[in-house]
Design a protein around this motif. Structure first.
Motif, PDB file in Angstrom:
ATOM      1  N   LEU A   1      48.550  66.209  71.808  1.00 24.40           N
ATOM      2  CA  LEU A   1      47.679  65.326  71.027  1.00 24.40           C
ATOM      3  C   LEU A   1      47.602  65.768  69.567  1.00 24.40           C
ATOM      4  CD1 LEU A   1      44.750  64.856  73.581  1.00 24.40           C
ATOM      5  CD2 LEU A   1      46.645  63.290  73.125  1.00 24.40           C
ATOM      6  N   ASP A   2      47.761  67.083  69.330  1.00 17.12           N
ATOM      7  CA  ASP A   2      47.686  67.609  67.961  1.00 17.12           C
ATOM      8  C   ASP A   2      48.840  67.133  67.089  1.00 17.12           C
ATOM      9  OD1 ASP A   2      45.345  69.134  68.444  1.00 17.12           O
ATOM     10  OD2 ASP A   2      46.553  70.684  69.402  1.00 17.12           O
ATOM     11  N   THR A   3      49.914  66.655  67.698  1.00 15.66           N
ATOM     12  CA  THR A   3      51.089  66.221  66.925  1.00 15.66           C
ATOM     13  C   THR A   3      51.093  64.722  66.626  1.00 15.66           C
ATOM     14  OG1 THR A   3      52.432  65.822  68.904  1.00 15.66           O
ATOM     15  CG2 THR A   3      52.454  68.067  67.998  1.00 15.66           C
ATOM     16  N   ILE A   4      50.115  64.005  67.138  1.00 13.73           N
ATOM     17  CA  ILE A   4      50.092  62.550  66.968  1.00 13.73           C
ATOM     18  C   ILE A   4      49.363  62.198  65.677  1.00 13.73           C
ATOM     19  CG2 ILE A   4      49.368  60.345  67.969  1.00 13.73           C
ATOM     20  CD1 ILE A   4      49.495  61.718  70.725  1.00 13.73           C
ATOM     21  N   PRO A   5      50.024  61.451  64.776  1.00 10.09           N
ATOM     22  CA  PRO A   5      49.376  61.057  63.519  1.00 10.09           C
ATOM     23  C   PRO A   5      48.126  60.218  63.792  1.00 10.09           C
ATOM     24  CG  PRO A   5      51.717  60.498  63.497  1.00 10.09           C
ATOM     25  CD  PRO A   5      51.396  60.954  64.879  1.00 10.09           C
ATOM     26  N   GLY A   6      47.044  60.544  63.110  1.00  9.38           N
ATOM     27  CA  GLY A   6      45.804  59.791  63.263  1.00  9.38           C
ATOM     28  C   GLY A   6      44.899  60.282  64.369  1.00  9.38           C
ATOM     29  N   VAL A   7      45.368  61.242  65.152  1.00  9.38           N
ATOM     30  CA  VAL A   7      44.543  61.807  66.214  1.00  9.38           C
ATOM     31  C   VAL A   7      43.997  63.142  65.723  1.00  9.38           C
ATOM     32  CG1 VAL A   7      44.481  62.716  68.569  1.00  9.38           C
ATOM     33  CG2 VAL A   7      45.787  60.648  68.068  1.00  9.38           C
TER      34      VAL A   7
ATOM     35  N   LEU B   1      42.967  53.073  77.337  1.00  5.46           N
ATOM     36  CA  LEU B   1      43.089  53.805  76.069  1.00  5.46           C
ATOM     37  C   LEU B   1      42.315  53.101  74.969  1.00  5.46           C
ATOM     38  CD1 LEU B   1      46.767  55.088  75.574  1.00  5.46           C
ATOM     39  CD2 LEU B   1      44.675  56.431  75.580  1.00  5.46           C
ATOM     40  N   ARG B   2      42.487  51.777  74.872  1.00  4.49           N
ATOM     41  CA  ARG B   2      41.797  50.994  73.832  1.00  4.49           C
ATOM     42  C   ARG B   2      40.286  51.134  73.934  1.00  4.49           C
ATOM     43  NH1 ARG B   2      45.530  45.980  74.919  1.00  4.49           N
ATOM     44  NH2 ARG B   2      47.233  46.470  73.497  1.00  4.49           N
ATOM     45  N   ALA B   3      39.779  51.204  75.169  1.00  4.13           N
ATOM     46  CA  ALA B   3      38.333  51.304  75.380  1.00  4.13           C
ATOM     47  C   ALA B   3      37.777  52.611  74.804  1.00  4.13           C
ATOM     48  CB  ALA B   3      38.012  51.206  76.870  1.00  4.13           C
ATOM     49  N   VAL B   4      38.606  53.637  74.727  1.00  7.56           N
ATOM     50  CA  VAL B   4      38.139  54.938  74.231  1.00  7.56           C
ATOM     51  C   VAL B   4      38.393  55.114  72.742  1.00  7.56           C
ATOM     52  CG1 VAL B   4      38.442  57.448  74.453  1.00  7.56           C
ATOM     53  CG2 VAL B   4      38.421  56.014  76.498  1.00  7.56           C
ATOM     54  N   VAL B   5      39.571  54.688  72.252  1.00 10.22           N
ATOM     55  CA  VAL B   5      39.946  55.001  70.864  1.00 10.22           C
ATOM     56  C   VAL B   5      40.212  53.795  69.977  1.00 10.22           C
ATOM     57  CG1 VAL B   5      40.902  57.256  71.468  1.00 10.22           C
ATOM     58  CG2 VAL B   5      42.409  55.259  71.442  1.00 10.22           C
ATOM     59  N   GLY B   6      40.128  52.601  70.538  1.00  8.23           N
ATOM     60  CA  GLY B   6      40.413  51.408  69.737  1.00  8.23           C
ATOM     61  C   GLY B   6      41.875  51.017  69.827  1.00  8.23           C
ATOM     62  N   GLU B   7      42.152  49.790  69.364  1.00  7.43           N
ATOM     63  CA  GLU B   7      43.488  49.211  69.545  1.00  7.43           C
ATOM     64  C   GLU B   7      44.590  49.941  68.776  1.00  7.43           C
ATOM     65  OE1 GLU B   7      45.679  44.874  69.297  1.00  7.43           O
ATOM     66  OE2 GLU B   7      43.499  44.991  69.414  1.00  7.43           O
ATOM     67  N   ALA B   8      44.367  50.199  67.501  1.00  8.43           N
ATOM     68  CA  ALA B   8      45.420  50.800  66.672  1.00  8.43           C
ATOM     69  C   ALA B   8      45.798  52.200  67.167  1.00  8.43           C
ATOM     70  CB  ALA B   8      44.986  50.849  65.216  1.00  8.43           C
ATOM     71  N   LYS B   9      44.786  53.035  67.416  1.00 12.47           N
ATOM     72  CA  LYS B   9      45.075  54.403  67.875  1.00 12.47           C
ATOM     73  C   LYS B   9      45.675  54.397  69.270  1.00 12.47           C
ATOM     74  CE  LYS B   9      41.985  57.229  65.129  1.00 12.47           C
ATOM     75  NZ  LYS B   9      40.871  58.167  65.111  1.00 12.47           N
ATOM     76  N   ALA B  10      45.228  53.481  70.097  1.00 13.82           N
ATOM     77  CA  ALA B  10      45.771  53.399  71.457  1.00 13.82           C
ATOM     78  C   ALA B  10      47.272  53.139  71.410  1.00 13.82           C
ATOM     79  CB  ALA B  10      45.058  52.307  72.246  1.00 13.82           C
ATOM     80  N   GLU B  11      47.710  52.240  70.520  1.00 11.64           N
ATOM     81  CA  GLU B  11      49.142  51.938  70.386  1.00 11.64           C
ATOM     82  C   GLU B  11      49.923  53.163  69.926  1.00 11.64           C
ATOM     83  OE1 GLU B  11      50.575  49.200  71.405  1.00 11.64           O
ATOM     84  OE2 GLU B  11      48.681  48.184  71.847  1.00 11.64           O
ATOM     85  N   VAL B  12      49.388  53.875  68.926  1.00 14.39           N
ATOM     86  CA  VAL B  12      50.062  55.076  68.398  1.00 14.39           C
ATOM     87  C   VAL B  12      50.154  56.148  69.478  1.00 14.39           C
ATOM     88  CG1 VAL B  12      49.865  56.965  66.723  1.00 14.39           C
ATOM     89  CG2 VAL B  12      49.395  54.624  66.009  1.00 14.39           C
ATOM     90  N   ILE B  13      49.079  56.350  70.203  1.00 15.21           N
ATOM     91  CA  ILE B  13      49.052  57.363  71.263  1.00 15.21           C
ATOM     92  C   ILE B  13      50.036  57.003  72.364  1.00 15.21           C
ATOM     93  CG2 ILE B  13      47.613  58.362  73.099  1.00 15.21           C
ATOM     94  CD1 ILE B  13      45.245  58.068  71.038  1.00 15.21           C
ATOM     95  N   ARG B  14      50.042  55.735  72.747  1.00 13.16           N
ATOM     96  CA  ARG B  14      50.957  55.273  73.807  1.00 13.16           C
ATOM     97  C   ARG B  14      52.403  55.519  73.398  1.00 13.16           C
ATOM     98  NH1 ARG B  14      50.945  53.334  79.074  1.00 13.16           N
ATOM     99  NH2 ARG B  14      48.789  53.480  78.553  1.00 13.16           N
ATOM    100  N   ARG B  15      52.761  55.128  72.146  1.00 16.77           N
ATOM    101  CA  ARG B  15      54.144  55.316  71.675  1.00 16.77           C
ATOM    102  C   ARG B  15      54.506  56.803  71.596  1.00 16.77           C
ATOM    103  NH1 ARG B  15      52.840  51.196  68.143  1.00 16.77           N
ATOM    104  NH2 ARG B  15      52.512  52.671  66.440  1.00 16.77           N
ATOM    105  N   SER B  16      53.563  57.648  71.177  1.00 18.83           N
ATOM    106  CA  SER B  16      53.844  59.071  71.023  1.00 18.83           C
ATOM    107  C   SER B  16      53.998  59.770  72.372  1.00 18.83           C
ATOM    108  CB  SER B  16      52.733  59.757  70.236  1.00 18.83           C
ATOM    109  OG  SER B  16      52.708  59.267  68.916  1.00 18.83           O
ATOM    110  N   LEU B  17      53.144  59.442  73.301  1.00 21.77           N
ATOM    111  CA  LEU B  17      53.180  60.130  74.595  1.00 21.77           C
ATOM    112  C   LEU B  17      54.163  59.506  75.581  1.00 21.77           C
ATOM    113  CD1 LEU B  17      49.384  60.909  75.218  1.00 21.77           C
ATOM    114  CD2 LEU B  17      51.176  62.429  74.341  1.00 21.77           C
ATOM    115  N   ASN B  18      54.471  58.240  75.399  1.00 20.93           N
ATOM    116  CA  ASN B  18      55.389  57.536  76.296  1.00 20.93           C
ATOM    117  C   ASN B  18      56.399  56.750  75.471  1.00 20.93           C
ATOM    118  OD1 ASN B  18      53.984  58.187  78.829  1.00 20.93           O
ATOM    119  ND2 ASN B  18      52.360  56.888  78.005  1.00 20.93           N
TER     120      ASN B  18
END
Length: 178
Positions: free
Chosen positions: A126-132, A158-175
């Motif tokens: 998670l520390d390597t994901i931009p915006g997290v 994911l969206r319910a916890v961090v919002g739409e934009a961050k959820a997309e970034v996190i999803r792309r970074s982790l998967n």
């Protein structure tokens, strides 16, 4: 010192890097040189230090070594080039001072490496994901408990916890395959 240029476990190369950086800095800052360098080790360690101090940097600083016996206990002081054994009684004040210095250096190094390892174990993908940042990371781990679980949850969760934009970034970074 954090070793920067040496890859893998190479004590001699690591020692050379530290000595090079330390004495290059002294030269660059035009600060006084020491009267003596004491190495933690015998002839091999003295030679690698000498190669940098005299060979690379052109400095003339005497070098001594604290050699250990087969039970890894300091038992003699080496000095000169070629190194000669300096007779010291093991119950002398000088011998006790040298072993106390050596013990303190070991304690400091062990603490430094333990702290360094401890900090690296606290890092996550998670520390390597931009915006997290720390708050987002904390919220994610509170909600999902692990990075493995964060990978598995739906985009809606994911969206319910961090919002739409961050959820997309996190999803792309982790998967990245999704």
């Amino acid at each position: 010192y954090n070793i920067k240029a040496v890859v893998g476990p190479d004590d001699y190369a690591s020692m050379q890097e530290v000595v090079r950086r330390r004495y290059r800095r002294i030269i660059d800052e035009d600060t006084p040189l020491p009267d003596l360098i004491i190495t933690d080790g015998g002839i091999g360690q003295m030679n690698v230090v000498r190669a940098v101090v005299e060979g690379e940097l052109g400095l003339q600083i005497p070098i001594a070594g604290l050699a250990k016996d087969d039970r890894h206990r300091t038992h003699e002081l080496l000095y000169g080039n070629p190194p000669m054994t300096i007779a010291l009684k093991q119950d002398s004040a000088l011998f006790r001072l040298l072993t106390q210095i050596q013990d303190e250096v070991h304690r400091y190094a062990i603490t430094f490496h333990r702290d360094k390892r401890s900090k690296s174990q606290l890092k996550s993908e998670l520390d390597t994901i931009p915006g997290v940042g720390p708050k987002t990371k904390q919220a994610l781990l509170k909600a999902f408990k692990s990075v493995k679980r964060i990978r598995e949850v739906s985009i809606e969760e994911l969206r319910a916890v961090v919002g739409e934009a961050k959820a997309e970034v996190i999803r792309r970074s982790l998967n990245p395959e999704k």
